[in-house]
Design a protein around this motif. Structure first.
Motif, PDB file in Angstrom:
ATOM      1  N   GLY A  97       0.874  -1.176   0.000  1.00  0.00           N
ATOM      2  CA  GLY A  97       0.000   0.000   0.000  1.00  0.00           C
ATOM      3  C   GLY A  97       0.910   1.224   0.000  1.00  0.00           C
ATOM      4  O   GLY A  97       2.141   1.102  -0.167  1.00  0.00           O
ATOM      5  N   GLY A 124       1.939   3.077   2.459  1.00  0.00           N
ATOM      6  CA  GLY A 124       2.942   3.042   3.536  1.00  0.00           C
ATOM      7  C   GLY A 124       4.092   2.108   3.189  1.00  0.00           C
ATOM      8  O   GLY A 124       5.268   2.450   3.359  1.00  0.00           O
ATOM      9  N   ARG A 130      -5.009   9.075  -6.246  1.00  0.00           N
ATOM     10  CA  ARG A 130      -4.215   7.949  -5.724  1.00  0.00           C
ATOM     11  C   ARG A 130      -3.361   7.309  -6.811  1.00  0.00           C
ATOM     12  O   ARG A 130      -2.280   6.796  -6.536  1.00  0.00           O
ATOM     13  CB  ARG A 130      -5.136   6.893  -5.113  1.00  0.00           C
ATOM     14  CG  ARG A 130      -5.434   7.178  -3.655  1.00  0.00           C
ATOM     15  CD  ARG A 130      -6.358   6.118  -3.120  1.00  0.00           C
ATOM     16  NE  ARG A 130      -6.605   6.300  -1.707  1.00  0.00           N
ATOM     17  CZ  ARG A 130      -6.050   5.566  -0.740  1.00  0.00           C
ATOM     18  NH1 ARG A 130      -5.211   4.607  -1.027  1.00  0.00           N
ATOM     19  NH2 ARG A 130      -6.342   5.799   0.515  1.00  0.00           N
ATOM     20  N   GLY A 146      -1.654  -3.031   6.506  1.00  0.00           N
ATOM     21  CA  GLY A 146      -2.986  -2.438   6.624  1.00  0.00           C
ATOM     22  C   GLY A 146      -3.750  -2.807   7.890  1.00  0.00           C
ATOM     23  O   GLY A 146      -3.226  -3.456   8.803  1.00  0.00           O
ATOM     24  N   GLY A 200       1.940   2.482   9.389  1.00  0.00           N
ATOM     25  CA  GLY A 200       0.713   2.822   8.645  1.00  0.00           C
ATOM     26  C   GLY A 200      -0.520   2.293   9.365  1.00  0.00           C
ATOM     27  O   GLY A 200      -0.569   2.205  10.592  1.00  0.00           O
ATOM     28  N   HIS A 250     -11.358   8.307   9.004  1.00  0.00           N
ATOM     29  CA  HIS A 250     -10.735   9.240   8.055  1.00  0.00           C
ATOM     30  C   HIS A 250     -11.126  10.702   8.306  1.00  0.00           C
ATOM     31  O   HIS A 250     -10.834  11.556   7.486  1.00  0.00           O
ATOM     32  CB  HIS A 250     -11.171   8.855   6.638  1.00  0.00           C
ATOM     33  CG  HIS A 250     -12.669   8.929   6.479  1.00  0.00           C
ATOM     34  ND1 HIS A 250     -13.503   8.010   7.064  1.00  0.00           N
ATOM     35  CD2 HIS A 250     -13.472   9.823   5.863  1.00  0.00           C
ATOM     36  CE1 HIS A 250     -14.758   8.329   6.788  1.00  0.00           C
ATOM     37  NE2 HIS A 250     -14.759   9.430   6.060  1.00  0.00           N
TER      38      HIS A 250
HETATM   39  C1  FAD Z   1     -12.880   7.175   3.230  1.00  0.00           C
HETATM   40  C2  FAD Z   1     -11.427   7.363   3.535  1.00  0.00           C
HETATM   41  C3  FAD Z   1     -10.819   8.567   3.211  1.00  0.00           C
HETATM   42  C4  FAD Z   1      -9.468   8.768   3.534  1.00  0.00           C
HETATM   43  N1  FAD Z   1      -8.901   9.970   3.238  1.00  0.00           N
HETATM   44  C5  FAD Z   1      -7.617  10.208   3.608  1.00  0.00           C
HETATM   45  C6  FAD Z   1      -7.012  11.475   3.315  1.00  0.00           C
HETATM   46  O1  FAD Z   1      -7.632  12.362   2.703  1.00  0.00           O
HETATM   47  N2  FAD Z   1      -5.731  11.681   3.720  1.00  0.00           N
HETATM   48  C7  FAD Z   1      -5.009  10.716   4.404  1.00  0.00           C
HETATM   49  O2  FAD Z   1      -3.846  10.974   4.774  1.00  0.00           O
HETATM   50  N3  FAD Z   1      -5.562   9.501   4.669  1.00  0.00           N
HETATM   51  C8  FAD Z   1      -6.828   9.219   4.279  1.00  0.00           C
HETATM   52  N4  FAD Z   1      -7.380   7.999   4.523  1.00  0.00           N
HETATM   53  C9  FAD Z   1      -6.563   6.954   5.194  1.00  0.00           C
HETATM   54  C10 FAD Z   1      -5.627   6.249   4.207  1.00  0.00           C
HETATM   55  O3  FAD Z   1      -6.328   5.800   3.080  1.00  0.00           O
HETATM   56  C11 FAD Z   1      -4.948   5.069   4.896  1.00  0.00           C
HETATM   57  O4  FAD Z   1      -4.469   5.461   6.159  1.00  0.00           O
HETATM   58  C12 FAD Z   1      -3.776   4.561   4.065  1.00  0.00           C
HETATM   59  O5  FAD Z   1      -4.201   4.174   2.793  1.00  0.00           O
HETATM   60  C13 FAD Z   1      -3.082   3.397   4.790  1.00  0.00           C
HETATM   61  O6  FAD Z   1      -2.038   2.918   3.985  1.00  0.00           O
HETATM   62  P1  FAD Z   1      -1.274   1.580   4.388  1.00  0.00           P
HETATM   63  O7  FAD Z   1      -0.222   1.405   3.332  1.00  0.00           O
HETATM   64  O8  FAD Z   1      -0.866   1.618   5.815  1.00  0.00           O
HETATM   65  O9  FAD Z   1      -2.369   0.410   4.290  1.00  0.00           O
HETATM   66  P2  FAD Z   1      -3.153  -0.142   3.026  1.00  0.00           P
HETATM   67  O10 FAD Z   1      -3.382   0.930   2.033  1.00  0.00           O
HETATM   68  O11 FAD Z   1      -4.330  -0.885   3.554  1.00  0.00           O
HETATM   69  O12 FAD Z   1      -2.139  -1.193   2.360  1.00  0.00           O
HETATM   70  C14 FAD Z   1      -1.911  -2.450   2.904  1.00  0.00           C
HETATM   71  C15 FAD Z   1      -1.331  -3.351   1.815  1.00  0.00           C
HETATM   72  O13 FAD Z   1      -0.958  -4.591   2.396  1.00  0.00           O
HETATM   73  C16 FAD Z   1      -1.470  -5.667   1.625  1.00  0.00           C
HETATM   74  N5  FAD Z   1      -1.676  -6.793   2.545  1.00  0.00           N
HETATM   75  C17 FAD Z   1      -2.624  -6.885   3.513  1.00  0.00           C
HETATM   76  N6  FAD Z   1      -2.481  -8.031   4.190  1.00  0.00           N
HETATM   77  C18 FAD Z   1      -1.418  -8.681   3.656  1.00  0.00           C
HETATM   78  C19 FAD Z   1      -0.782  -9.907   3.934  1.00  0.00           C
HETATM   79  N7  FAD Z   1      -1.215 -10.707   4.919  1.00  0.00           N
HETATM   80  N8  FAD Z   1       0.302 -10.259   3.185  1.00  0.00           N
HETATM   81  C20 FAD Z   1       0.759  -9.459   2.188  1.00  0.00           C
HETATM   82  N9  FAD Z   1       0.185  -8.279   1.868  1.00  0.00           N
HETATM   83  C21 FAD Z   1      -0.886  -7.886   2.602  1.00  0.00           C
HETATM   84  C22 FAD Z   1      -2.771  -5.115   1.024  1.00  0.00           C
HETATM   85  O14 FAD Z   1      -3.169  -5.838  -0.114  1.00  0.00           O
HETATM   86  C23 FAD Z   1      -2.353  -3.679   0.727  1.00  0.00           C
HETATM   87  O15 FAD Z   1      -1.732  -3.564  -0.537  1.00  0.00           O
HETATM   88  C24 FAD Z   1      -8.717   7.746   4.184  1.00  0.00           C
HETATM   89  C25 FAD Z   1      -9.331   6.518   4.489  1.00  0.00           C
HETATM   90  C26 FAD Z   1     -10.673   6.322   4.166  1.00  0.00           C
HETATM   91  C27 FAD Z   1     -11.317   5.012   4.515  1.00  0.00           C
END
Ligand code: FAD
Length: 399
Positions: free
Chosen positions: A10, A12, A99, A152, A296, A304
């Motif tokens: 993702g 992060g 995005r 995530g 993340g 959000h």
């Molecule tokens: C409606 C909404 C609006 C938002 N608006 C904003 C905004 O305007 N500004 C802002 O800063 N934030 C916003 N956010 C928050 C933001 O989208 C998230 O905090 C951010 O996307 C988190 O990123 P991440 O990489 O930590 O997790 P994720 O994006 O969830 O990525 C996790 C990755 O890990 C992979 N994965 C999961 N489990 C496994 C596993 N067991 N093995 C291997 N891979 C795995 C998944 O497939 C995914 O690719 C919003 C959220 C929502 C719901």
């Protein structure tokens, strides 16, 4: 050579994997999906998120794709201003990014020395004894000096290392869409698309992504909107969800009706809003010569309402990259990840507290509570949003 495994591609995971690879780590990035995909919507990046991306060396890419949020206030559904729109100094202005554009910038930042494995679903983590930490996916094991869990909200690694932290519903559902520039409502021409409207259990936020090509290298202009409503996700098909949204937001100030009218069912992304309760007791778990860190949403999934989840993920990535920059496997690396934990947990806890206050305002229901809320809304909301924005903005990347 120092080795790292990053779980989850993702935003992060991508930001962290790129930062580690650029500073000489040999990185393996594991993603459960069959390919590394961007989300379909957009994000608001606040000054702290922008600073973190700059600290990660990704500022140039961002300049080309971000559209400044501009003047945007907060209204009630009857049009009454709770927070008047006012100009924001350029260095404090949030930007909106598609995005897909952000994803492209993060992919470009990965370099070519990184090993990306897709279709790998991590199911466990090993942290015992003097051995290097490792994650497993079925029969495969991936060991490294440093493991970064960026998988995530439903993180399998966190579930194992911090079982005290559970994923719970935040009591609301979000719908998002990007209306492409060529379908944007005509009524918006020459008028700002942005702003926020706050009602009884409902909220609508819109922001312009510019016209095609008008925001630097981005060809993904249009209008982004997010609608939040108290309650569970709707089981109906997207076309019916859209009809419901049009009904719920009927009579709200312009351009909300026009935006919903211009939205097509395929544009719609529905998501249950969830959070971690409580936050994990630690973000770092020493193992052998290094350890495992949470980053993340795996570390601090939150509603959000303040648009901070991705911004905090970038802060995490910048803090981790700086902490381990010169750390060799052994005591130095273990101390470095402890430092990451010390920096990041209080910061995440503060932002979660602010977000929960906003959740409470948003979810007030019932006639009496609503009357009290409406009376207080004019004072509470500006203060809440103002103090959240300044807390968020205070963050500075580590030297
Ligand atoms: C409606 C909404 C609006 C938002 N608006 C904003 C905004 O305007 N500004 C802002 O800063 N934030 C916003 N956010 C928050 C933001 O989208 C998230 O905090 C951010 O996307 C988190 O990123 P991440 O990489 O930590 O997790 P994720 O994006 O969830 O990525 C996790 C990755 O890990 C992979 N994965 C999961 N489990 C496994 C596993 N067991 N093995 C291997 N891979 C795995 C998944 O497939 C995914 O690719 C919003 C959220 C929502 C719901």
């Amino acid at each position: 050579m120092r080795t790292a495994v990053v779980v989850g591609a993702g935003i992060g995971g991508l930001a962290t994997a790129g930062a580690l690879a650029r500073s000489g780590w040999q990185v393996t990035l594991l993603e459960r999906a069959d390919r590394v995909r961007p989300g379909r919507t957009a994000l608001v990046l606040w000054p702290n998120g922008i600073r973190a991306l700059r600290a990660l060396g990704l500022g140039d890419g961002l300049d080309a794709i971000g559209t400044p949020l501009g003047e945007s206030g907060v209204r009630r559904p009857d049009g009454h201003w709770l927070v008047q729109p006012r100009p924001v100094a350029a260095h404090r202005a949030p930007v909106v990014v598609h995005r897909e554009d952000l994803h492209d910038a993060l992919i470009a930042g990965l370099g070519d020395r990184l090993d990306i494995r897709t279709g790998v679903q991590v199911d466990d983590v090993r942290t015992g004894g003097t051995e290097r930490p490792a994650v497993t996916a079925g029969r495969q094991a991936f060991a490294a000096d440093l493991v970064v869990a960026a998988d995530g909200t439903d993180s399998a690694v966190r579930a194992r290392l911090a079982p005290e932290s559970a994923v719970v519903s935040s009591g609301c559902t979000a719908w998002r869409a990007v209306i492409p520039w060529y379908r944007a409502p005509k009524s918006l021409e020459g008028r700002p698309a942005g702003g926020e409207t706050l009602g009884a259990g409902y909220r609508f936020v819109a922001a312009s992504l510019g016209e095609r090509g008008s925001s630097g290298a981005s060809t993904r202009g249009g209008v982004y909107w997010v609608a939040t409503a108290a309650g569970a996700p709707r089981p109906e098909p997207p076309a019916t969800q859209l009809t419901l949204l049009r009904r719920w937001y009927a009579g709200w100030p312009e351009p909300i009706a026009d935006l919903l009218e211009a939205t097509e069912p395929d544009d719609l992304v529905q998501q249950e809003v969830r959070e971690l309760r409580p936050l994990p007791r630690s973000y770092a778990f020493a193992a052998g010569p290094g350890g495992v860190v949470l980053l993340g949403d795996a570390a601090h999934a939150m509603p959000h309402h303040l648009g901070q989840g991705a911004c905090l993920a970038f802060e995490d990535a910048a803090t981790l990259a700086a902490a381990v920059r010169d750390a060799t496997p052994g005591l130095a690396l273990r101390r470095a990840i402890e430092g990451y934990d010390r920096e990041r947990r209080p910061r995440a806890a503060t932002m979660v507290r602010q977000t929960r206050r906003m959740s409470a305002v948003l979810q007030t229901r019932g006639r009496l509570a609503l009357r009290a809320r409406d009376a207080a809304l004019g004072q509470i909301t500006p203060r809440l949003l103002g103090s959240a924005a300044s807390t968020a903005a205070q963050w500075r990347p580590p030297a």
